[in-house]
Motif scaffolding. Structure first.
Motif, PDB file in Angstrom:
ATOM      1  N   GLU A 162       0.819  -1.217   0.000  1.00  0.00           N
ATOM      2  CA  GLU A 162       0.000   0.000   0.000  1.00  0.00           C
ATOM      3  C   GLU A 162       0.851   1.265   0.000  1.00  0.00           C
ATOM      4  O   GLU A 162       0.413   2.308  -0.498  1.00  0.00           O
ATOM      5  N   PRO A 181       3.495   3.359  -3.674  1.00  0.00           N
ATOM      6  CA  PRO A 181       3.434   4.581  -4.490  1.00  0.00           C
ATOM      7  C   PRO A 181       4.264   5.726  -3.924  1.00  0.00           C
ATOM      8  O   PRO A 181       4.713   6.598  -4.687  1.00  0.00           O
ATOM      9  N   ILE A 207      -3.558  -6.114  -3.856  1.00  0.00           N
ATOM     10  CA  ILE A 207      -2.664  -5.207  -4.580  1.00  0.00           C
ATOM     11  C   ILE A 207      -3.305  -4.746  -5.883  1.00  0.00           C
ATOM     12  O   ILE A 207      -3.245  -3.565  -6.243  1.00  0.00           O
ATOM     13  N   ARG A 262      -5.943  -2.117  -5.062  1.00  0.00           N
ATOM     14  CA  ARG A 262      -5.443  -0.855  -4.511  1.00  0.00           C
ATOM     15  C   ARG A 262      -4.539  -0.111  -5.476  1.00  0.00           C
ATOM     16  O   ARG A 262      -4.574   1.116  -5.551  1.00  0.00           O
ATOM     17  N   LEU A 263      -3.668  -0.847  -6.177  1.00  0.00           N
ATOM     18  CA  LEU A 263      -2.643  -0.188  -6.987  1.00  0.00           C
ATOM     19  C   LEU A 263      -2.883  -0.295  -8.480  1.00  0.00           C
ATOM     20  O   LEU A 263      -2.319   0.477  -9.254  1.00  0.00           O
ATOM     21  N   ASP A 311      -1.746  -2.471 -10.514  1.00  0.00           N
ATOM     22  CA  ASP A 311      -0.609  -2.980 -11.274  1.00  0.00           C
ATOM     23  C   ASP A 311      -0.902  -4.402 -11.766  1.00  0.00           C
ATOM     24  O   ASP A 311      -1.811  -5.078 -11.279  1.00  0.00           O
TER      25      ASP A 311
END
Length: 351
Positions: free
Chosen positions: A170, A173, A199, A202-203, A205
């Protein structure tokens, strides 16, 4: 003699602490880096952590981390974290670690707050990891350091898919790095899948799980170890021949052969080379500490990062000053809205 305000004692729950931390990741990172700089400047007292172990349950331990810190404004904070690690909790569907943090008033020594600290411990560990990654990767992988024509983005791997891994993911970034792929390895494929889903949500990717530890390591530019291992199990330096940055947060995954083939960065050398960590085992095997290259506090105060001719392994023991620094920041956010415990100190008459 002037009358002093009566000591007050506040209690903050995990829900309160978690809410503040979730909204203040950048502030936590700043707080952790300021604590490291204070440590480098000699404005801290950070005794060795004390381990309570159990003869009939060797994997379990409870650790006491007392600490004192004076910031660059001259303000002091003192306290102690009491954190347990019971790995079998994972099989019970519970986090491995639980903790509380006590903060003491700098003028009177009276305890002023108790707060749930497993979130604090995870948050300061993640901030430490991201801080190290920024320092170690800034000359190669930051968007300003990479040429405009560079298209390959960083490949990041998590070995171990628990609470610490989630917090590090988290905070990624904040490192300001161009991350393009995340790979997750855990002995339990369900844990790996759960972290990968988190992940991805949240991100955003590209995330995958990988059952092969060797392939996970070899395929990654940054490898984050967040396991519950009690002794080294990764013993082949060739896995790291591509010179990744290794955030060795669980401290006991890498065999001395891997440590000796790497540049090693610590948070504090005396703390890291004890308690049967990988670095401690390497010191026992070699009889010296010359394999330690530098420290994160030194890097944050202008020191140069190691060259990229070897893997770089960051092994933070986790200093108590980080917990009390973050704990004080949380106290400052919450104290005005949290009434003290009535009559916690019962008899305050000197005579």
């Amino acid at each position: 003699m002037n009358a002093q305000p009566l000591p007050q004692f506040r209690v903050f729950t995990g829900e309160q602490v978690g809410a503040v931390l979730g909204e203040g990741q950048s502030a936590v990172l700043d707080t952790v880096e300021a604590a490291y700089r204070a440590h480098h400047a000699g404005r801290t007292v950070n005794p060795q952590s004390q381990f309570l172990r159990f003869p009939d349950a060797q994997r379990n331990r409870i650790i006491a981390l007392p600490a004192h810190l004076r910031d660059d404004k001259g303000e002091a904070v003192t306290g102690i974290k009491w954190i347990s690690s019971f790995p079998d909790n994972i099989e019970r569907g519970m986090p491995r670690a639980s903790a509380v943090l006590i903060l003491n008033d700098g003028a009177t020594g009276y305890p002023m707050a108790c707060m749930e600290a497993s979130f604090i411990s995870a948050a300061r560990t993640a901030a430490s990891a991201v801080s190290a990654l920024r320092c170690l990767a800034r000359d190669r992988f930051t968007t300003t350091a990479m040429s405009e024509s560079a298209t390959r983005r960083l490949r990041v791997a998590f070995v171990g898919a628990g609470v610490i891994a989630r917090h590090v993911a988290e905070c990624l970034p904040l490192a300001g790095l161009p991350i393009g792929e995340v790979r997750v390895h855990d002995l339990n494929p369900d844990y790996a899948a759960s972290l990968a889903t988190h992940i991805d949500a949240r991100l955003g990717d590209a995330v995958c799980t990988d059952a092969s530890l060797e392939r996970t390591v070899r395929a990654s530019d940054v490898v984050v170890f967040t396991t519950t291992a009690s002794s080294p199990y990764v013993d082949n330096p060739d896995w790291f021949s591509h010179c990744p940055i290794v955030l060795h947060l669980s401290l006991r995954d890498l065999a001395p052969a891997v440590i000796l083939a790497s540049h090693n960065v610590v948070d504090d050398i005396d703390h890291c080379l004890r308690a049967m960590t990988s670095l401690h085992l390497t010191e026992v095997e070699t009889g010296h500490r010359r394999f330690v290259t530098t420290s994160l506090p030194h890097l944050l105060c202008g020191g140069h990062a190691p060259q990229r001719d070897r893997p770089i392994v960051f092994s933070p023991f986790g200093l108590g000053i980080l917990d009390i620094a973050v704990g004080r920041w949380i106290y400052e956010q919450l104290a005005a809205q949290q009434a003290p415990v009535p009559r916690f100190f019962h008899d305050l008459q000197r005579a």
